[in-house]
Scaffold this motif. Structure first.
Motif, PDB file in Angstrom:
ATOM      1  N   UNK A 108       0.834  -1.200   0.000  1.00  0.00           N
ATOM      2  CA  UNK A 108       0.000   0.000   0.000  1.00  0.00           C
ATOM      3  C   UNK A 108       0.868   1.249   0.000  1.00  0.00           C
ATOM      4  N   UNK A 109       0.706   2.119  -1.007  1.00  0.00           N
ATOM      5  CA  UNK A 109       1.451   3.384  -1.038  1.00  0.00           C
ATOM      6  C   UNK A 109       0.814   4.401  -0.088  1.00  0.00           C
ATOM      7  N   UNK A 157       7.358   2.499  -9.906  1.00  0.00           N
ATOM      8  CA  UNK A 157       6.682   1.320  -9.374  1.00  0.00           C
ATOM      9  C   UNK A 157       5.418   1.713  -8.614  1.00  0.00           C
ATOM     10  N   UNK A 158       5.494   2.816  -7.865  1.00  0.00           N
ATOM     11  CA  UNK A 158       4.332   3.287  -7.121  1.00  0.00           C
ATOM     12  C   UNK A 158       3.223   3.727  -8.067  1.00  0.00           C
ATOM     13  N   UNK A 163      -0.517   2.079  -8.247  1.00  0.00           N
ATOM     14  CA  UNK A 163      -1.711   2.882  -7.985  1.00  0.00           C
ATOM     15  C   UNK A 163      -2.649   2.887  -9.181  1.00  0.00           C
ATOM     16  N   UNK A 164      -2.118   3.141 -10.379  1.00  0.00           N
ATOM     17  CA  UNK A 164      -2.970   3.267 -11.567  1.00  0.00           C
ATOM     18  C   UNK A 164      -3.668   1.946 -11.878  1.00  0.00           C
ATOM     19  N   UNK A 165      -2.918   0.847 -11.852  1.00  0.00           N
ATOM     20  CA  UNK A 165      -3.523  -0.451 -12.155  1.00  0.00           C
ATOM     21  C   UNK A 165      -4.598  -0.802 -11.138  1.00  0.00           C
ATOM     22  N   UNK A 166      -4.320  -0.562  -9.869  1.00  0.00           N
ATOM     23  CA  UNK A 166      -5.290  -0.857  -8.813  1.00  0.00           C
ATOM     24  C   UNK A 166      -6.564  -0.050  -8.989  1.00  0.00           C
ATOM     25  N   UNK A 167      -6.429   1.231  -9.306  1.00  0.00           N
ATOM     26  CA  UNK A 167      -7.609   2.083  -9.444  1.00  0.00           C
ATOM     27  C   UNK A 167      -8.404   1.770 -10.704  1.00  0.00           C
TER      28      UNK A 167
END
Length: 325
Positions: free
Chosen positions: A64-65, A99-100, A104-108
């Motif tokens: 988790x970022x 990497x962050x 984030x983008x893929x998860x959202x």
């Protein structure tokens, strides 16, 4: 006192050189900037953000970022969809690592697809009664219309060395390698159906058949489409299809056929405008390699976001504005 002043001057210089991450607070009060970066106005952004905040996120990379707020993570994702900003560019803007950004983008994209596409559009086509309650005047001749459909294609790279895959994705209509989807809007211009992406050589009829979209229709419903959708044999019992007449061997259309073509075109223009809005998301002009495996989700999320933009039809927009007052 001199030492204190020197210390403050040094702190000022450090603050001048320190990078500050890009945040939603910097643009939320400027409508032009919100539309440029996200395609959304502030109130719609806040609705999407508040809805996503109700659910925990399971980040695809397993960590988790925590340094970036959920609101700014949503902004980052919308910027990727709208501008197709490179990962490195987003990393620089938000003062984080590539990497962050990918995490984030893929998860959202997964979250937006699950909450708003699967939860609001997929298999939830409005009934004819609901369509009639918001039907614009331009559909006066098609009062039983429940769905207006069209196919749209987006470009993709030549798929590697696989000649079979290359032949499937090559579109003779576009003269390049594409992937194709069939989209559907209600008479009021709202996106109510989006198929998955198919290779560009797939016919419109084959997509309609394979996607099983007609199963949602009921007797008495009408579909408006162009000449490519010769799907009469696929229609459920009692469902009607209205497409422009074919010229065939006739020298010209009859006056009645000309009038029918004009009426259909006047009503079908909304699906073409919707597809244009979908293609305004720059990521669809070239889906990056690292996101190619979720290209259908990306396309469907972009389609879903069109529903959060201003209404497509002026008559619907005026009614919406009156209801807001």
């Amino acid at each position: 006192m001199e030492q204190h002043i020197k210390s403050l001057e040094q702190e000022i210089e450090e603050l001048k050189t320190k990078k500050h991450p890009f945040t939603i607070d910097q643009i939320i009060d400027c409508e032009k900037k919100m539309l440029m970066y996200t395609t959304l106005k502030a109130d719609m952004f806040n609705i999407i953000d508040a809805t996503l905040q109700r659910f925990p996120l399971n980040y695809v990379d397993g960590w988790t970022p925590g340094a970036i707020s959920r609101r700014d993570q949503l902004l980052m994702t919308l910027m990727k969809l709208k501008l197709n900003s490179p990962i490195l560019d987003l990393a620089e803007r938000f003062c984080t690592s590539k990497a962050t950004i990918h995490n984030i983008v893929t998860t959202h994209i997964f979250a937006l697809h699950e909450v708003f596409f699967e939860g609001m559009i997929d298999n939830k086509m409005p009934s004819l009664l609901k369509c009639k309650s918001s039907m614009p005047a331009s559909f006066g001749d098609f009062s039983c219309c429940r769905l207006v459909i069209d196919a749209t294609e987006v470009t993709q790279d030549v798929p590697g060395q696989d000649m079979n895959a290359q032949s499937h994705t090559y579109s003779s209509y576009k003269n390049r390698h594409t992937v194709k989807s069939v989209t559907g809007v209600a008479p009021n211009g709202a996106v109510v159906y989006v198929s998955k992406l198919y290779p560009g050589s797939t016919s419109d009829v084959a997509i309609v058949d394979h996607s099983n979209m007609l199963a949602q229709l009921s007797p008495g419903d009408m579909i408006l489409a162009d000449k490519g959708f010769t799907i009469h044999s696929l229609l459920p019992s009692g469902v009607h299809l209205n497409i422009p007449p074919f010229l065939k061997d006739k020298g010209q259309y009859t006056p009645a056929e000309v009038q029918m073509c004009r009426k259909i075109a006047r009503s079908r223009i909304h699906i073409e405008r919707v597809n244009e809005r979908i293609k305004n998301f720059e990521i669809l002009s070239h889906i990056p390699q690292q996101f190619r495996h979720i290209s259908t989700k990306i396309f469907q999320v972009c389609s879903m976001l069109v529903n959060f933009q201003d209404p497509m039809i002026a008559e619907i927009a005026e009614n919406f504005a009156q209801n807001q007052q």
